[in-house]
Design an enzyme around this catalytic site. Structure first.
Site, PDB file in Angstrom:
ATOM      1  N   HIS A  47      97.895 -69.122 -34.472  1.00 19.69           N
ATOM      2  CA  HIS A  47      99.193 -67.803 -34.459  1.00 19.69           C
ATOM      3  C   HIS A  47      98.774 -66.868 -35.959  1.00 19.69           C
ATOM      4  O   HIS A  47      98.921 -65.709 -36.135  1.00 19.69           O
ATOM      5  CB  HIS A  47     100.987 -68.030 -34.042  1.00 19.69           C
ATOM      6  CG  HIS A  47     100.962 -66.984 -33.856  1.00 19.69           C
ATOM      7  ND1 HIS A  47     102.117 -66.597 -35.035  1.00 19.69           N
ATOM      8  CD2 HIS A  47     101.411 -66.101 -33.040  1.00 19.69           C
ATOM      9  CE1 HIS A  47     102.944 -66.173 -35.235  1.00 19.69           C
ATOM     10  NE2 HIS A  47     102.679 -65.602 -33.815  1.00 19.69           N
TER      11      HIS A  47
ATOM     12  N   GLU B 193      88.573 -64.535 -19.666  1.00 21.14           N
ATOM     13  CA  GLU B 193      88.975 -65.013 -20.236  1.00 21.14           C
ATOM     14  C   GLU B 193      88.994 -66.715 -19.673  1.00 21.14           C
ATOM     15  O   GLU B 193      89.259 -67.771 -19.843  1.00 21.14           O
ATOM     16  CB  GLU B 193      89.848 -64.671 -21.262  1.00 21.14           C
ATOM     17  CG  GLU B 193      91.656 -64.507 -20.499  1.00 21.14           C
ATOM     18  CD  GLU B 193      92.471 -64.177 -21.065  1.00 21.14           C
ATOM     19  OE1 GLU B 193      92.833 -63.874 -22.003  1.00 21.14           O
ATOM     20  OE2 GLU B 193      93.147 -63.131 -19.691  1.00 21.14           O
TER      21      GLU B 193
ATOM     22  N   CYS C 147      86.332 -58.469 -27.440  1.00 21.08           N
ATOM     23  CA  CYS C 147      87.219 -58.060 -27.477  1.00 21.08           C
ATOM     24  C   CYS C 147      88.539 -59.995 -29.020  1.00 21.08           C
ATOM     25  O   CYS C 147      89.145 -59.539 -29.474  1.00 21.08           O
ATOM     26  CB  CYS C 147      88.873 -57.626 -27.160  1.00 21.08           C
ATOM     27  SG  CYS C 147      89.465 -58.825 -26.076  1.00 21.08           S
TER      28      CYS C 147
ATOM     29  N   ARG D 177      97.769 -55.601 -28.286  1.00 22.02           N
ATOM     30  CA  ARG D 177      98.535 -57.057 -28.052  1.00 22.02           C
ATOM     31  C   ARG D 177     100.274 -55.962 -27.618  1.00 22.02           C
ATOM     32  O   ARG D 177     100.859 -56.331 -28.712  1.00 22.02           O
ATOM     33  CB  ARG D 177      98.277 -58.062 -28.543  1.00 22.02           C
ATOM     34  CG  ARG D 177      96.365 -58.648 -28.742  1.00 22.02           C
ATOM     35  CD  ARG D 177      96.408 -59.510 -29.913  1.00 22.02           C
ATOM     36  NE  ARG D 177      96.341 -58.283 -30.906  1.00 22.02           N
ATOM     37  CZ  ARG D 177      95.252 -58.846 -31.898  1.00 22.02           C
ATOM     38  NH1 ARG D 177      94.805 -59.614 -32.244  1.00 22.02           N
ATOM     39  NH2 ARG D 177      95.274 -57.877 -32.664  1.00 22.02           N
TER      40      ARG D 177
END
Length: 498
Positions: free
Chosen positions: A47, A357, A444, A155
């Site tokens: 993160h 993904e 991406c 996002r």
């Protein structure tokens, strides 16, 4: 040592480095206000690293040689102790931490005439498009300045993590969960609707700003993706609060409110949330969230177009692994868009696609392509799901030992794994193009800004790579170099002379 303190100091003009054991979405406001971030746990796609990279801030993540004690305002590194208020410097490229202040220089692309010329040559040579990952209008503005040709990933969850919005998102999530309880149904539904309406207003503003900055360039907007727990208070902290309130014999109403929150958070907890109810699964269980976001996208696009600007919104449905997941959500979104058009008279164009993904999605890409107008490869999750590696844990736990022992030659979260992940991408590209010849294909994930990965991507039938705005110049050069190499031109390594 806390996001709140970093945010407060940053607003007062102090150059702050946020030091945490690890960061969570609750810390975003501290990250935004800081000059850099240092964490003891995590890795290149954790993160802290992903958010910092998007903000253009240096980050050292997963520095396990340091022991961070936020409550004491101190961290230790061997015999060295650093206190809150001490000066340190960090190098986000090497992972080094220095005691004291080191002079730095802020680079500028537009002010370097030679670099501008070099990049223009690169743009003439490369065939691979270079887009940017951008979550705010300021990111989009920066991306364009660095030469990005579109936004490959917006996002939307990052828009929700800012402090003034997080409470609203929490209310939406808790109310959404409560709507399935019969005894709370009507009251919870009312709270749910109010929270959604407030968030829709904010999302319209967000999307308007980004679409204006891009002025006709494509903008891929990913619908809400993360697991619900990321928006909620940590269960352990809530449990400690409730126990303390019980010991202190707190007011019954206060205690009841905290206990209700604890119960709701406990019910929504997942053993493995990264492969739990997130992405399209969240949209299928709570379709109102995706409906709100799509309505906001179309409203913003229509309003910006009315200003005389071209807009190209592309709506991305995340974490699809079943054709029926995509088709079901597409039908819901199409109904929303048609209702919007009927009510407003809008003729705004749009496209709907998905993020590849999960390995299963790559294997059935031809089936998905029949309904999807674009694929965007989310290589971060595709890598962890292909290897069975947790991207938040393995870099600090055993990945370095793998590299030292020669089991892996590269960190697969930094340089794409050509033999495994790469072949899934190649297969999905071929299957997708076979089913829909004009399908748009892009990358991406974080690999989209890595030169070695770009060299591989250049061999695939991809239209573009997308990366942090700050990595766009490097990606432009790397794409040109990859093109020259693929065409057989001899390339010289300036550093080694070989």
């Amino acid at each position: 040592f806390t996001a709140d303190e970093a945010a407060g100091q940053g607003k007062r003009g102090v150059s702050v480095i946020l030091v945490r054991p690890e960061t969570s979405p609750d810390d975003v406001h501290g990250l935004i206000a800081s000059a850099g971030v240092l964490t003891a746990r995590g890795g290149a796609t954790s993160h802290a690293a992903v958010v910092a990279r998007g903000l253009g801030k240096p980050c050292v993540a997963g520095a396990e040689t340091i022991e961070v004690r936020p409550d004491e305002g101190v961290f230790h590194c061997g015999d060295i102790t650093i206190f809150e208020g001490d000066e340190i410097s960090i190098d986000g490229a090497t992972g080094e931490i220095f005691s004291g202040s080191i002079a730095t220089v802020k680079p500028s692309v537009k002010d370097d005439a030679d670099l501008v010329t070099l990049l223009s040559w690169a743009d003439e040579i490369r065939h691979l498009g270079v887009w940017a990952n951008a979550d705010y209008p300021r990111d989009a503005q920066l991306a364009v300045a660095f030469g990005a040709e579109g936004i490959g990933l917006c996002r939307t969850e990052h828009m929700f993590f800012e402090p003034e919005r997080l409470s609203l998102v929490r209310e939406m999530m808790l109310a959404a969960h409560a709507t399935i309880a019969i005894q709370e149904g009507e009251e919870a539904q009312a709270r749910y609707d109010i929270a959604l309406a407030e968030l829709e207003k904010l999302q319209i503003q967000d999307f308007e700003g980004i679409l204006r900055e891009m002025a006709g360039k494509p903008v891929v907007i990913r619908l809400l993706d993360p697991p619900m727990h990321e928006f909620l208070p940590p269960y352990e902290e809530l449990l400690a609060e409730v126990i303390e309130l019980r010991i202190r014999a707190a007011e019954p109403d206060v205690l009841q409110e905290k206990e209700n929150l604890l119960s709701a958070v406990n019910e929504m907890r997942e053993t493995n949330p990264m492969i739990g109810m997130r992405g399209c699964r969240l949209g299928l269980v709570y379709p109102e969230i995706y409906i709100m976001q799509v309505r906001a996208i179309m409203t913003a696009a229509t309003q910006v177009a009315a200003e005389g600007l071209q807009v190209r919104p592309e709506i991305m449905i995340p974490l699809v692994s079943l054709t029926n997941e995509f088709q079901s959500l597409r039908e819901t979104l199409e109904e929303t868009i048609q209702a919007f058009r009927a009510a407003t008279g809008s003729t705004q164009a749009y496209s709907i696609g998905t993020m590849i993904e999960l390995p299963r999605a790559a294997l059935i890409a031809d089936q998905i392509a029949k309904s999807a107008e674009f694929f965007s490869f989310g290589t971060n999750d595709l890598t962890q799901n292909t290897f069975g590696f947790s991207r938040d844990d393995v870099e600090a736990k055993f990945l370095m030992r793998y590299k030292e022992a020669g089991i892996l030659t590269e960190n697969p979260f930094q340089v794409v794994d050509e033999d495994g992940v790469g072949q899934l991408i190649r297969m999905a590209c071929d299957l997708g193009r076979g089913a829909r010849s004009n399908i748009s294909l892009g990358v991406c994930g974080e690999h989209g800004g890595d030169p070695k990965s770009i060299e591989f991507f250049n061999t695939l039938p991809l239209d573009y790579v997308s990366c942090s705005p700050y990595r766009v110049p490097v990606a432009r050069l790397a794409a040109a170099r990859a093109e020259l190499k693929q065409k057989g031109y001899p390339l010289r390594n300036v550093a080694t002379g070989s």
